[in-house]
Structure formats: structure tokens, C-alpha cells
Write an enzyme that holds these catalytic residues in place. Structure first.
Site, PDB file in Angstrom:
ATOM      1  N   ASP A  31       0.868  -1.177   0.000  1.00 47.53           N
ATOM      2  CA  ASP A  31       0.000   0.000   0.000  1.00 47.53           C
ATOM      3  C   ASP A  31       0.907   1.230   0.000  1.00 47.53           C
ATOM      4  OD1 ASP A  31      -3.252   0.174   1.213  1.00 47.53           O
ATOM      5  OD2 ASP A  31      -2.121   1.980   0.737  1.00 47.53           O
ATOM      6  N   ASP A  58       3.959   1.945  -4.280  1.00 45.95           N
ATOM      7  CA  ASP A  58       2.920   2.112  -5.291  1.00 45.95           C
ATOM      8  C   ASP A  58       2.872   0.817  -6.111  1.00 45.95           C
ATOM      9  OD1 ASP A  58       1.483   2.771  -7.572  1.00 45.95           O
ATOM     10  OD2 ASP A  58       2.419   4.739  -7.806  1.00 45.95           O
ATOM     11  N   LYS A  84     -11.331   5.178  -6.225  1.00 47.89           N
ATOM     12  CA  LYS A  84     -12.757   4.823  -6.259  1.00 47.89           C
ATOM     13  C   LYS A  84     -13.752   5.968  -6.130  1.00 47.89           C
ATOM     14  CE  LYS A  84     -12.983   3.989  -1.325  1.00 47.89           C
ATOM     15  NZ  LYS A  84     -13.344   3.137  -0.231  1.00 47.89           N
ATOM     16  N   SER A 124     -17.346  -3.591  -9.728  1.00 45.23           N
ATOM     17  CA  SER A 124     -18.415  -2.811  -9.104  1.00 45.23           C
ATOM     18  C   SER A 124     -19.704  -2.971  -9.880  1.00 45.23           C
ATOM     19  CB  SER A 124     -17.988  -1.342  -9.118  1.00 45.23           C
ATOM     20  OG  SER A 124     -19.092  -0.507  -8.899  1.00 45.23           O
ATOM     21  N   TYR A 149     -14.237   6.490 -13.479  1.00 45.20           N
ATOM     22  CA  TYR A 149     -14.096   5.422 -12.485  1.00 45.20           C
ATOM     23  C   TYR A 149     -14.804   4.154 -12.974  1.00 45.20           C
ATOM     24  CZ  TYR A 149     -15.718   2.541  -8.648  1.00 45.20           C
ATOM     25  OH  TYR A 149     -16.048   1.454  -7.889  1.00 45.20           O
ATOM     26  N   LYS A 153     -13.412   0.181 -14.315  1.00 45.30           N
ATOM     27  CA  LYS A 153     -13.870  -1.153 -13.870  1.00 45.30           C
ATOM     28  C   LYS A 153     -14.272  -2.003 -15.082  1.00 45.30           C
ATOM     29  CE  LYS A 153     -13.276  -0.448  -9.513  1.00 45.30           C
ATOM     30  NZ  LYS A 153     -12.169  -1.106  -8.818  1.00 45.30           N
ATOM     31  N   LEU A 200     -23.259   7.806   0.657  1.00 49.31           N
ATOM     32  CA  LEU A 200     -24.329   8.096   1.616  1.00 49.31           C
ATOM     33  C   LEU A 200     -23.953   7.818   3.080  1.00 49.31           C
ATOM     34  CD1 LEU A 200     -27.262   8.944   2.087  1.00 49.31           C
ATOM     35  CD2 LEU A 200     -27.914   6.555   1.722  1.00 49.31           C
TER      36      LEU A 200
HETATM   37  N1  UFG Z   1     -27.098  10.014  -1.751  1.00 47.38           N
HETATM   38  C1  UFG Z   1     -27.738  11.115  -1.200  1.00 47.38           C
HETATM   39  N2  UFG Z   1     -26.974  12.039  -0.556  1.00 47.38           N
HETATM   40  C2  UFG Z   1     -25.629  11.925  -0.421  1.00 47.38           C
HETATM   41  C3  UFG Z   1     -24.977  10.799  -0.969  1.00 47.38           C
HETATM   42  C4  UFG Z   1     -25.745   9.869  -1.640  1.00 47.38           C
HETATM   43  O1  UFG Z   1     -28.961  11.255  -1.308  1.00 47.38           O
HETATM   44  O2  UFG Z   1     -25.001  12.829   0.164  1.00 47.38           O
HETATM   45  C5  UFG Z   1     -27.893   8.984  -2.420  1.00 47.38           C
HETATM   46  C6  UFG Z   1     -27.569   8.792  -3.891  1.00 47.38           C
HETATM   47  O3  UFG Z   1     -28.304   9.684  -4.688  1.00 47.38           O
HETATM   48  C7  UFG Z   1     -27.932   7.322  -4.092  1.00 47.38           C
HETATM   49  C8  UFG Z   1     -27.631   6.687  -2.740  1.00 47.38           C
HETATM   50  O4  UFG Z   1     -27.615   7.752  -1.810  1.00 47.38           O
HETATM   51  O5  UFG Z   1     -29.319   7.195  -4.328  1.00 47.38           O
HETATM   52  C9  UFG Z   1     -26.274   5.980  -2.702  1.00 47.38           C
HETATM   53  O6  UFG Z   1     -25.266   6.875  -3.156  1.00 47.38           O
HETATM   54  P1  UFG Z   1     -23.708   6.545  -2.967  1.00 47.38           P
HETATM   55  O7  UFG Z   1     -22.952   7.730  -3.494  1.00 47.38           O
HETATM   56  O8  UFG Z   1     -23.435   6.126  -1.568  1.00 47.38           O
HETATM   57  O9  UFG Z   1     -23.493   5.272  -3.863  1.00 47.38           O
HETATM   58  P2  UFG Z   1     -23.754   5.046  -5.424  1.00 47.38           P
HETATM   59  O10 UFG Z   1     -24.767   3.963  -5.526  1.00 47.38           O
HETATM   60  O11 UFG Z   1     -24.007   6.279  -6.146  1.00 47.38           O
HETATM   61  O12 UFG Z   1     -22.320   4.564  -5.886  1.00 47.38           O
HETATM   62  C10 UFG Z   1     -21.753   3.451  -5.287  1.00 47.38           C
HETATM   63  C11 UFG Z   1     -20.241   3.605  -5.208  1.00 47.38           C
HETATM   64  C12 UFG Z   1     -19.628   3.529  -6.551  1.00 47.38           C
HETATM   65  C13 UFG Z   1     -20.123   2.350  -7.305  1.00 47.38           C
HETATM   66  C14 UFG Z   1     -21.616   2.294  -7.316  1.00 47.38           C
HETATM   67  C15 UFG Z   1     -22.086   1.002  -7.921  1.00 47.38           C
HETATM   68  O13 UFG Z   1     -19.894   4.844  -4.641  1.00 47.38           O
HETATM   69  O14 UFG Z   1     -18.247   3.381  -6.361  1.00 47.38           O
HETATM   70  O15 UFG Z   1     -22.104   2.337  -5.992  1.00 47.38           O
HETATM   71  O16 UFG Z   1     -23.411   1.025  -8.201  1.00 47.38           O
HETATM   72  F1  UFG Z   1     -19.688   2.410  -8.565  1.00 47.38           F
END
Ligand code: UFG
Length: 334
Positions: A31, A58, A84, A124, A149, A153, A200
Site C-alpha cells: 500500500d 505504489d 474509487k 463494481s 471510475y 472497472k 451516503l
Molecule cells: N445520496 C444522497 N446524498 C448523499 C450521498 C448519496 O442522497 O449525500 C444517495 C444517492 O443519490 C444514491 C444513494 O444515496 O441514491 C447511494 O449513493 P452513494 O454515493 O453512496 O453510492 P452510489 O450507488 O451512487 O455509488 C456506489 C459507489 C460507486 C459504485 C456504485 C455502484 O460509490 O463506487 O455504488 O453502483 F460504482
């Protein structure tokens, strides 16, 4: 014989290291701490009572990587060294393609040189783009990714398929993660996003702890039960155990390329997550509804049947564990 974990000090890497050490595997971890912390290494040792070999480097550094293969008998590699952050990938595409795609190629080429051909790749659910159908099976169409990103993948999955087609003595397992959350129950390892989190759960815990003021719920006009986006949240310890099973599979069966969804099969909305978090921790999460986030899809959850049938793996932890353990890590580390 050792398993090499690239990016093994990071969020998913460190949890997987714990599960592998608990199964008595010998590990070599590399790492560069570009998105992780040195203290995770001590935490892994503390949780498991076991040691492992570590190189601060790296994974794209071919010379150093060759030294790792010279000095150790590496039997299989699990690659956690990818960048990511979706948003960051849009502003730094060259960095993302270089680290994720060129890095994977350096790693795979070095593996080939040392005749190490067992590889597990962190993919992913993002590779499915706009889902062809829900729940997503591994046979669903891939493509239509909307950011660098996600493209990395998708590209690496294709590279792996091409490598296997050219030389079927490789054993490759592609794991498509859904939405990893939570942390080890000890609270010693967990997710530490740099800056303001995009995802989230890290955002929810920072609002609950008072570090951030308010959660923005990105849209409440999706076609879901409460209008907010639905995802398949999976406890990181369950996800880590999926890697142990994947390793057993390629060890046992040999010579193939396998693809598995690692998800629970259950979708929860953003408001479900807020409510579950408040209920399991007793902490209030201040939120407001805002516009949709560009690039978001309405619903994404897995059909995890293939992993159950072929790996004997299912996600066991409940939403309550995911919330409690995410919170526990924040309490113990702030
Ligand atoms: N969301 C909010 N507010 C926030 C953050 C997220 O409402 O501050 C919502 C998003 O709109 C979504 C849900 O919460 O509906 C989940 O969002 P995330 O950003 O936690 O996750 P995503 O599903 O968008 O993305 C994740 C990973 C990515 C991956 C993807 C695969 O972050 O790396 O899942 O589907 F590619």
C-alpha cells in the site's frame, strides 16, 4: 505460499486481510497510503493476533513489484489498489486511468512473469450502467458507464476476459460489489474518506456526529417506494468474506474466469437508510431534499443467487449492524 493484497490497508482491503488471516492464510500487503492510513496495519494485527509482510510502495512501480514477487512465493493476488471516487474521476481521468488500468496491467504482467495466475478483481455494480433489469444478475448487459471510475472497472473486466481467452491457465474471479458500508465490529478499521464524503453512509455518520451540518437527499421523485434512490447496501465484513470464498473457489476448481455479484439482494432507499440509522443508533440525522445528483440511477440491487450457489456465500449482516458498526467506527476514531 502467500496471498498478495494490493491496497491492503484501505477500507475493503483491510477487512479482507482480517478475514484471510483468521482463516490462517499468509499475507503480503502492499500500500502507498494514498487513500489509507498506516494505523490500519496495526489494527489488522491487533484484531487477528497475526502478522504479515508489508511493503510501502505504489503497485504501479514495476521494479518494486518484481522484488515483492522475488522475495515471496505469491500464490494469488487480490487487487484493492484502485481509486474509487466517482466525482474525482471526472476531474482527474488521467490519474484514474493510470492508476486503475495501467496499474492493473503492470500487476498482471508481473504476475505472468512469475507464473502467478490466480487473480481476484474488485469490480463494481457500476459496470451495469443503467440496469437492464432489477435485480441485476451477472448475465445482465454491462456498459454505459457514466464516469471514468466506472469505465476503469469495465475496461479491466474486459482486459481480464481477453487475458483468459489468450491463456486459459489463469484463474480469475471478478467480484462486482454493490454498496459497501459498515466496519469491523472492533471499531479498529473502517472507512475514512478524504475530505467531504460522496457516499451516503459516510455522510450520514458525519451529520450524526455534528461534523457536517445536513445531509442532502438527492431527489425524491424517483420511481421508488418513497421517491428516493434505492441501493443494495452490504456490510463490509460480509463483502470481505466473499473474497475468502472466491479464493477457495479458484483454488479448488482452477482454470476459469468467474463473475459474481456481491450484494444482499435487498434494496433500501436513502430515507430507509436515514430512518434505520436513527433507530439503531438513537442519533438524529438532519436532512433536506435537493435536486437529483447527475448520473444517479433510481434503483440498483443484486440478485446474489449465483454467489450463493457457486461460492456458498451469502451476506449475513442486517441493516442494523451496518448502521451500528458505521457509527461505532466514527465514535472510536474521532
Ligand atoms: N445520496 C444522497 N446524498 C448523499 C450521498 C448519496 O442522497 O449525500 C444517495 C444517492 O443519490 C444514491 C444513494 O444515496 O441514491 C447511494 O449513493 P452513494 O454515493 O453512496 O453510492 P452510489 O450507488 O451512487 O455509488 C456506489 C459507489 C460507486 C459504485 C456504485 C455502484 O460509490 O463506487 O455504488 O453502483 F460504482
Amino acid at each position: 505460499m502467500s496471498i498478495l493484497l494490493t491496497g491492503g490497508a484501505g477500507y475493503i482491503g483491510s477487512h479482507t486481510a482480517v478475514e484471510l488471516l483468521n482463516k490462517g492464510k499468509d499475507l503480503v500487503i502492499i500500500d502507498d497510503f494514498s487513500n489509507s492510513n498506516e494505523k490500519a496495519l496495526d489494527a489488522i494485527k491487533k484484531i487477528t493476533g497475526k502478522d504479515f509482510k508489508f511493503y510501502k510502495m505504489d503497485y504501479k512501480d514495476r521494479e518494486k513489484l518484481e522484488k515483492v514477487f522475488e522475495e515471496n512465493q505469491i500464490d494469488a493476488v487480490i487487487n484493492f489498489a484502485g481509486f474509487k471516487a466517482v466525482g474525482e474521476s471526472v476531474s482527474k481521468p488521467i490519474e484514474y486511468y493510470t492508476n486503475n488500468v495501467s496499474g492493473a496491467l503492470v500487476l498482471l504482467d508481473t504476475m505472468r512473469k512469475y507464473n502467478c495466475k490466480k487473480f481476484i478483481f474488485s469490480s463494481s455494480a457500476t459496470v451495469y450502467g443503467e440496469p437492464e433489469r432489477i435485480p441485476l444478475t451477472e448475465e445482465c448487459r454491462v456498459g454505459g458507464t457514466t464516469n471514468p471510475y466506472g469505465n476503469t472497472k469495465l475496461f479491466i473486466e474486459q482486459i481480464l476476459k481477453d487475458i483468459y481467452n489468450s491463456d486459459n491457465t489463469w484463474d480469475i474471479c471478478i467480484l462486482r460489489y454493490f454498496n459497501p458500508v459498515g466496519s469491523h465490529e472492533s471499531g479498529l478499521i473502517g472507512e475514512e474518506p478524504q475530505g467531504i464524503p460522496n457516499n451516503l453512509m459516510p455522510y450520514i455518520v458525519r451529520v450524526a456526529s455534528g461534523k457536517l451540518e445536513q445531509l442532502s437527499v438527492f431527489g425524491n421523485d424517483y420511481e421508488t417506494h418513497d421517491g428516493t434512490g434505492v441501493r443494495d447496501y452490504i456490510h463490509v465484513v460480509d463483502l470481505a468474506k466473499g473474497h475468502v470464498k472466491a479464493l477457495e473457489k479458484i483454488d479448488k476448481e482452477g482454470q476459469g474466469i468467474y463473475i459474481y455479484n456481491l450484494g444482499t439482494g435487498t434494496g433500501y432507499s436513502v430515507l430507509d437508510m436515514v430512518n434505520a440509522f436513527e433507530k439503531s443508533t438513537g442519533k438524529k440525522v438532519n436532512y433536506r431534499i435537493t435536486d437529483r445528483r447527475p448520473g444517479d440511477i433510481a434503483v440498483c440491487y443484486a440478485d446474489p443467487k449465483k454467489a450463493k450457489e457457486e461460492l456458498g456465500w451469502i451476506a449475513e449482516k442486517k441493516l442494523e449492524d451496518m448502521c451500528k458498526d458505521s457509527w461505532n467506527y466514527i465514535i472510536k476514531n474521532s
